[in-house]
Structures are given as C-alpha cells and as structure tokens.
Design an enzyme around this catalytic site. Structure first.
Site, mmCIF file in Angstrom:
data_model
loop_
_atom_site.group_PDB
_atom_site.id
_atom_site.type_symbol
_atom_site.label_atom_id
_atom_site.label_comp_id
_atom_site.label_asym_id
_atom_site.label_seq_id
_atom_site.Cartn_x
_atom_site.Cartn_y
_atom_site.Cartn_z
ATOM 1 N N ASP A 2 -4.772 -27.752 38.338
ATOM 2 C CA ASP A 2 -5.067 -28.784 39.340
ATOM 3 C C ASP A 2 -3.933 -29.795 39.363
ATOM 4 O O ASP A 2 -3.202 -29.932 38.376
ATOM 5 C CB ASP A 2 -6.385 -29.487 39.009
ATOM 6 C CG ASP A 2 -6.948 -30.233 40.226
ATOM 7 O OD1 ASP A 2 -6.351 -30.130 41.315
ATOM 8 O OD2 ASP A 2 -7.976 -30.923 40.089
ATOM 9 N N GLU A 41 9.585 -28.004 42.908
ATOM 10 C CA GLU A 41 8.453 -27.126 43.196
ATOM 11 C C GLU A 41 7.486 -27.158 42.015
ATOM 12 O O GLU A 41 7.907 -27.223 40.866
ATOM 13 C CB GLU A 41 8.952 -25.691 43.414
ATOM 14 C CG GLU A 41 9.688 -25.506 44.729
ATOM 15 C CD GLU A 41 8.810 -25.750 45.951
ATOM 16 O OE1 GLU A 41 7.573 -25.764 45.810
ATOM 17 O OE2 GLU A 41 9.368 -25.940 47.031
ATOM 18 N N ASP A 69 -6.617 -25.050 41.966
ATOM 19 C CA ASP A 69 -7.259 -26.065 42.810
ATOM 20 C C ASP A 69 -6.188 -26.810 43.617
ATOM 21 O O ASP A 69 -5.019 -26.813 43.237
ATOM 22 C CB ASP A 69 -7.998 -27.059 41.887
ATOM 23 C CG ASP A 69 -9.181 -27.691 42.591
ATOM 24 O OD1 ASP A 69 -9.141 -27.791 43.828
ATOM 25 O OD2 ASP A 69 -10.135 -28.107 41.910
ATOM 26 N N HIS A 79 -8.268 -30.674 35.841
ATOM 27 C CA HIS A 79 -8.355 -31.951 36.568
ATOM 28 C C HIS A 79 -8.436 -33.109 35.574
ATOM 29 O O HIS A 79 -7.769 -34.126 35.739
ATOM 30 C CB HIS A 79 -9.581 -31.965 37.483
ATOM 31 C CG HIS A 79 -9.911 -33.325 38.008
ATOM 32 N ND1 HIS A 79 -9.175 -33.927 39.007
ATOM 33 C CD2 HIS A 79 -10.857 -34.224 37.632
ATOM 34 C CE1 HIS A 79 -9.659 -35.142 39.226
ATOM 35 N NE2 HIS A 79 -10.683 -35.343 38.405
#
Length: 787
Positions: A559, A597, A629, A762
């Site tokens: 994430d 990137e 995600d 996350h």
C-alpha cells in the site's frame, strides 16, 4: 502548437465496406462455491434504442489551428450532420449514417479563405461502445442540471435540501455521484448517494479565531491550518484547494480582466455578484490550478487564482470535531445512510428523470433509455471459515467475530514477557496499578506468561521527560522486550517522539496507551485482553490463522501513503508472509519522490522478503500472491505492462528460480454498493457476499467481495482485479483465498474489508508517513511492531 493532424487518404479505389465492431468475448470469471443469494446494486440498466453510433474523421484543408473555429465551422453544417453531434476537433460521432465521404465548404472569417472540410466514416460502433461513454456522460451532466442540481467538483448536490447542524456550525448538502459505464452486463447508470460537508465559517472567521489565540505567530498558524484545505465559493459553487496565502494583497488590489481592463476585487464582486466585501484588510488566498490540456493541445487555466477569505467557506469535517465522538455521531447519522434510505434516494432521482419531459428529450437524442428499477441479480455467500488457535478451532458465526474465543483460548504461540517497563506520569499511578493487575488476571487463559513490569513514574508529562527516561532505561537494561507508555490527552508530538525513539534510534516494540482508554473499570478487562493480544503480535507471537490449502505460498500486501512532512514524497508499505501457516510476517518501507517509480523500492522489498522466507523454510515459495492496494482503473494497464515485468526480474537473483505469480489489485474507493434483496426490500448483505458477473470489467478478471460485517450504512464491497495469474488459480481459488486473507488481521477478531497483508502494509506506511518520516530499523522487520 498541436501536432499536424494525420492526413486522411482520398477515397481508395475499392472502398472497404465498414461493418459494426464486434464485442469481445468476456472472460470466464464466475466461481461456483457458496450459497446462492439475491443481491441488488446501485446500478440502473440503460437500454440503447439506436442501432449504431458512427465515427467520422474530419480534416480541414488548408488546416485550421483554432479549435473554436473548427467547432464554429462544423456548427454551420448542422443541416448535413443533424443537431445531435459529439465533436472534439478531429473526431465526429453521430447517431446517423452519412455517405462514406462527405465534402463540405466553409469560409474562414479572419481572412475569407475557403476551407474544404472532408468528413470520412472510419468506424461503425455498437451504441454501448466505450468510445461513446464520454459524450453519454456529457448528456447525463445536462440531465442533472435540468433537474436543478448544482455541480460541485465532480458531483451534483441539492443545496435547497441542506441539513443544518447549527450546534456544530455545519451544513450537509445531499447529492449524487453519477456516471454511465459499460460492464460485463452491458450499459449501466451508476448512482452513489453522496454528501458534501460545508462549514458555516468563512476562511476569514477561521483567521479571526487564530488571531485571537496567537497574535505573535498568527501568519504561521494560518499557514499551518489553511494550506491544503478545500474551500467553496458559494457565489458560483466551485471548490478550490488553498495552496498559499498572499499577505501583501487585499480586496482593494486590482487585477486584469479578460478584456484587458483593470478592476479591484471589491468592484468585481459588487458588479458581477452583487456582493459587498466588508473587511478591506484581509489577505488573499492563492489557488494554483493543475495544468490540464483540452483535446487538440489547447492549455486551459494556468497561473494562479486569488480568492477572498470572506467569500470562501471551509469544507470537510474540522480536525477538532473528528476527535469529538458525540459530534461525529451526530454527523454520521446523516451521512451513513442505510441500504433502505440509499435505494430510496436513488429511486427518487430516477423518478425525477422519468417525470421530466426535458430530461427525456435530452436522453432520447442519443437513444438512451434509463430503466426505473435498480439492478437485481444473483450473487453468492462464500462458505464460513474455520479459525485455528493453538489447540482449538471453530467455525466463524454469522457476524464473523471471534472476540470471545480469543480471550478464552490460548494463541498459537506466545512470547513470555519477562523484562518490560511501563512509563507513566504521577497522576496516572492508580490506573496503571489497575491495568497491570488486570493484565496478570487475563493473561493465563490466553496462554501468555507475564512477569511484573518495571514501573517508571515520570515527574511530569513533557515529551522530553518521556524520551530521556525511556532512553536511560533502555541503556540500563539491554534485554528489555517492550516499552509501554501511558499518555494523557491527544498528544501527537509525544506519540511521534516515542515512536521515533523506539522504531529508529533504539529499536524495541512499543505500546502507547491513552489513559482515557483504561479509566473505565467496567471495560478494563476487555481492553486489557485486546492490548495483550496486540502486544503479543508486536513481540512476534502468533494469534490465530485459517486453513489455506495452497502449499509453499507467499502472500504479499502493498500500500502507498503520502508523507505529510514532504508533500511530494510517498511511502510504500510492503508486508510478506514467511511461513506456511501465514502467521509470520516480514515488513519493509521505502520512500520515493514523484519522479521515482514505485517499482524500484518494490523489487528491493520482494528480494529481501524472499531471502527471509528462505532463512525460515530453507526453500523458496512456489507461488507468490501479491495484493496491491492504491491503484485506480486508469493505472491498471501501467501495472500490467510495466510493474509486473519489472517484478519478474527479481527472481533472476536466485539461481533457476521461476515461481508462479498472481497479482491482484485491491480497490476500496469505488462507487459500487451491494444490497441484500428479499420480499421486495433492500437491506445490508451478509459478510462473504460475492458478485463476479454483470458489474465486472469486460477487460479484466475481477470480482466484488464484501468480507466485513456492516454495522452502519451501506454494503461497500472491495473490488479485486486479477491483473496477472501464471499460477492459473481458478476464480474459486482467487475468491476463497482473498476471503481467507480478510480473517487474518490480528488487531481485530473478525473479518476486515481488505486482505490482512494490505492492512498491515497500510499500517506500516501510515506510521512512517505520518510520524516517523524515515525508514524504521531493520531489526524490527520480522515483527508487527506497527500495529
């Protein structure tokens, strides 16, 4: 200057007969496992009455640079093209068929030059083609405008039905987020019920309050509070982000109008909107629009927009209110509408469209007919999973929660807590005594061995006192396993300082507890159980798992979170399983700047995780499933064509290693809502509800899964798109594995909305982006220290 348009060859000698483009065969993506169930969704079928839409290429000879001029010339020929047109400067779409090549003549008004316009048919499209969607959505915007709804940002709102929350100085505008899209089931109108929270305070009001609080550092406080906020100007219902504050200007200053004349802000608002500005000495707010280009390369608004604080109103929920539980309860009552209220609002909109002659005429121009009923179709409820602890296992109940069992039975593995310390200010001594004795009572049944902690009383609760005391204790006791800090109030600065010390400088698992959490005796037992489970996870213990039949498997969650200290920097959290029962996790974090990137950090993390897996198992995984995600629909192709091939190069570092890779994109921010449907009533779907047809993407292998229990509001599923699958996992395998992963988040004894590794990724990205602003110490990477 836009590139010259490609020349269209003159009519070929043997004209090619154009036929309608054929629709692609959809993927086989439907699973079979589970119990059938009837589900509804916030999608309304659209029927296209036209047989086809015709695409033409338009060339101007000599070339006409100006877009406005091209539009004007095409408008002059409405007698040939008909009134219903969609034209972007070079491509023309019509619902009617012209001859294969049509030649028209116009005169350029600037120099009376005759211009020949050639209109050549290039494609015959089915009326539900993706190429038609942009102008169908333009029609939809007109329909919403006809119904009297106001466009704010991308959504339409009804200010006349505003809900006023006078006590909190807020108002809530109800509205709709609508779009026409094509899915496996055909053309649908997607309608989501949305709300805009506006404050009754103008930016000037906020500035006045800040001035009262701190006259000395007033400008700094304003900058901190306002920059990045979204404001709305009520006179035209437009929203802007505040990028800066221009302290040297005021409404008395002048600016240059489009026609070149000078006018002051005061006169401009008086003349154009009939608004009298009262405060003459206020500064101006700066909004810098993103440079966007229109078709044909013509730039629109650049530079900066200056706004008057008195006329700009704050939007969103104030920070202070977010921390006020009662105030949030008042607000969510209006925003989190039940399935019944949600469907009622959508049906009301459909009724308004069907009952308005003007909207029906507008839709009819392109032959669109919107059904009056929401989509009702068949879905499935996946089988319930078995939760495995150390010596007991049980099937989840219908509400997929196992908090009672976790407090009663032993975890899979527990780390004995021999040397640990609690740091607390003097006034919290009683609560700490209660907490520690409750810990000792509840630890036994959960299988935890717990010694009494070193209790360190602080002379005050200053941040510096905490940091110095913790640091000296760690120096004195090198075998310390855990630091527990009791804090008073919402102290972000203190939390940041403790986490920086314990995650970077002196790496050790740490637990921060707000004294409010442990001040209610009747809740203390359950709070103590939860804290101990969390501590056990942080120390490297294993709480529970589910049966995953795939052997030699690694599951990865990724994430991205944006770093708050450096606006342009983002943080990627990466978490991978390193054992077969999916109970040991390895986490890493990488930072990247906008021109870097994400993939370079991704490859680094995956290589490190594979090495860790090898250390634990003495072999490498045969299958790797990545849950990624934070990827929108527009970025799926980039992930497929760029990210995945780069990722595959990771495996070359290990001799003759070619694992099977599955790459699944996880999308939470979607407008699709699912409902249960029985006896003509819409309700909340049960956990495990899956939909893998009708609303799915025609280009990808995908499905919608509702893994969690809904307590308030509507059924918001998560959308999973399988972008790559060399393991050839069937739709059933992908769906069941994903649902199993939603059971493994150890901070919550129940299912969550996304697979556990995504949630872990996350959490670690949030901790680093919000508080640490640096990479955590590598010594902690095999523990869930960030829970």
């Amino acid at each position: 200057m836009p590139p010259p348009l490609p020349e269209v060859p003159s009519a070929p000698s043997a004209p090619v007969k154009l036929t309608m483009e054929a629709a692609r065969e959809p993927f086989h993506k439907a699973g079979t496992k589970g119990t059938p169930v009837t589900v509804g969704s916030n999608h309304i079928p659209i029927c296209c009455k036209n047989e086809a839409v015709y695409q033409y290429h338009v060339t101007f000879s000599p070339n006409v640079e100006s877009m406005a001029m091209r539009f004007g010339m095409m408008k002059d020929h409405r007698s040939t093209t008909g009134e219903v047109v969609a034209f972007d400067g070079s491509i023309l779409y019509l619902p009617v068929k012209l001859k294969d090549v049509v030649s028209l003549k116009s005169v350029r008004r600037t120099d009376n030059q005759e211009v020949e316009i050639t209109v050549q048919m290039t494609k015959i499209l089915p009326p539900n083609s993706d190429l038609c969607l942009p102008f169908y959505n333009v029609v939809l915007r007109r329909v919403m405008k006809i119904l009297g709804l106001k466009l704010v940002g991308r959504n339409h709102y009804d200010p006349d039905s505003a809900i006023i929350l006078g006590k909190h100085r807020l108002q809530v505008w109800p509205g709709y987020a609508t779009c026409i899209k094509r899915t496996d089931g055909g053309l649908y109108l997607s309608v989501d019920v949305t709300h805009k929270v506006l404050r009754n305070d103008s930016v000037l009001d906020v500035m006045k309050v800040l001035h009262e609080q701190s006259k000395v550092s007033f400008q700094d406080e304003c900058t901190k509070e306002l920059i990045g906020s979204i404001v709305i100007t009520r006179y035209n219902n437009r929203t802007y982000r505040i990028d800066d504050i221009e302290w040297s200007k005021s409404p008395k200053d002048t600016f240059t109008m489009f026609d070149g004349s000078e006018t002051s802000f005061v006169d401009y608002y008086r003349k154009n909107y009939g608004i009298e500005i009262k405060e003459m000495d206020q500064p101006l707010l700066i909004h810098r629009p993103k440079e966007r280009s229109k078709p044909g390369g013509k730039q629109i608004i650049t530079g900066q927009v200056l706004l008057v604080p008195e006329l700009s109103f704050m939007t969103g929920i104030p920070e202070k209110m977010r921390k006020d539980f009662r105030a949030m309860k008042d607000l969510t009552m209006h925003i989190n509408v039940s399935a019944e209220q949600h469907t009622h609002s959508i049906k009301q909109l459909l009724k308004n469209i069907a009952g308005n002659a003007e909207t029906l005429t507008e839709l009819n121009r392109w032959g669109l007919e919107i059904s009056t009923d929401l989509l009702v179709t068949h879905g499935r409820i996946l089988p319930q999973e078995t939760i495995c602890l150390q010596s007991s296992s049980y099937v989840t109940s219908s509400d997929v929660s196992w908090s009672r069992e976790v407090g009663r039975d032993a975890c899979i593995s527990c780390i004995p807590m021999n040397i640990w310390a609690v740091f607390y200010p003097r006034r919290c001594a009683d609560q700490v005594e209660e907490l520690v004795s409750t810990f000792l009572k509840v630890a036994g049944p959960m299988g935890l061995r717990l010694e009494r902690p070193n209790r360190v009383e602080l002379r005050d609760d200053r941040t510096e006192t905490y940091v110095k005391t913790i640091h000296s204790q760690l120096s004195r006791e090198p075998n310390m396993q855990l630091v527990v800090c009791i804090m008073t109030g919402n102290r972000d600065d203190l939390y940041t300082a403790i986490k920086k010390l314990c995650c970077i400088k002196s790496p050790i698992p740490s637990q921060a507890i707000n004294v409010r959490t442990i001040s209610q005796p009747q809740k203390l037992r359950s709070v103590a159980q939860k804290i101990l489970l969390q501590i056990n996870s942080k120390l490297g213990g294993e709480l529970w798992t589910v049966n995953v039949p795939l052997k030699h498997l690694m599951v990865v969650g990724v994430d991205v979170h944006h770093d708050t200290s450096k606006k342009s920097r983002s943080v990627m959290g990466f978490v991978a399983s390193v054992n077969s029962s999916l109970t040991r996790w390895y986490s890493r974090v990488t930072f990247q700047t906008p021109n870097e990137e994400i993939i370079s950090g991704f490859k680094l993390c995956l290589s490190a995780a594979l090495q860790k897996y090898y250390e634990v198992n003495h072999n490498l995984p045969e299958k790797i499933v990545v849950y990624r995600d934070g990827v929108s629909d527009g970025q799926l192709k980039m992930v497929e064509l760029y990210e995945i091939p780069q990722l595959l190069t990771c495996f070359q570092a290990f001799p003759s290693y070619e694992p099977k890779l599955v790459f699944i994109v996880v999308q939470k921010r979607i407008s699709t809502t699912l409902y249960s449907f029985s006896a003509d009533r819409f309700g909340t779907p049960p956990p495990g509800t899956i939909l893998d047809h009708s609303l799915t993407h025609s280009d990808w292998m995908d499905f919608y899964l509702m893994a969690h229990q809904i307590r308030q509001g509507c059924g918001l599923p998560t959308h999973y798109v399988c972008v790559y699958n060399t393991a050839n996992l069937s739709p059933d395998h992908l769906q069941r594995l994903t649902y199993k992963m939603c059971h493994l988040y150890w901070n919550w004894p129940g299912t969550i909305r996304v697979p556990a590794p995504c949630k872990y990724a996350h959490k670690v990205a949030y901790l680093c982006g919000q508080y640490l602003h640096a990479e955590p110490a590598i010594q902690l990477s095999d523990k869930l220290y960030f829970l």
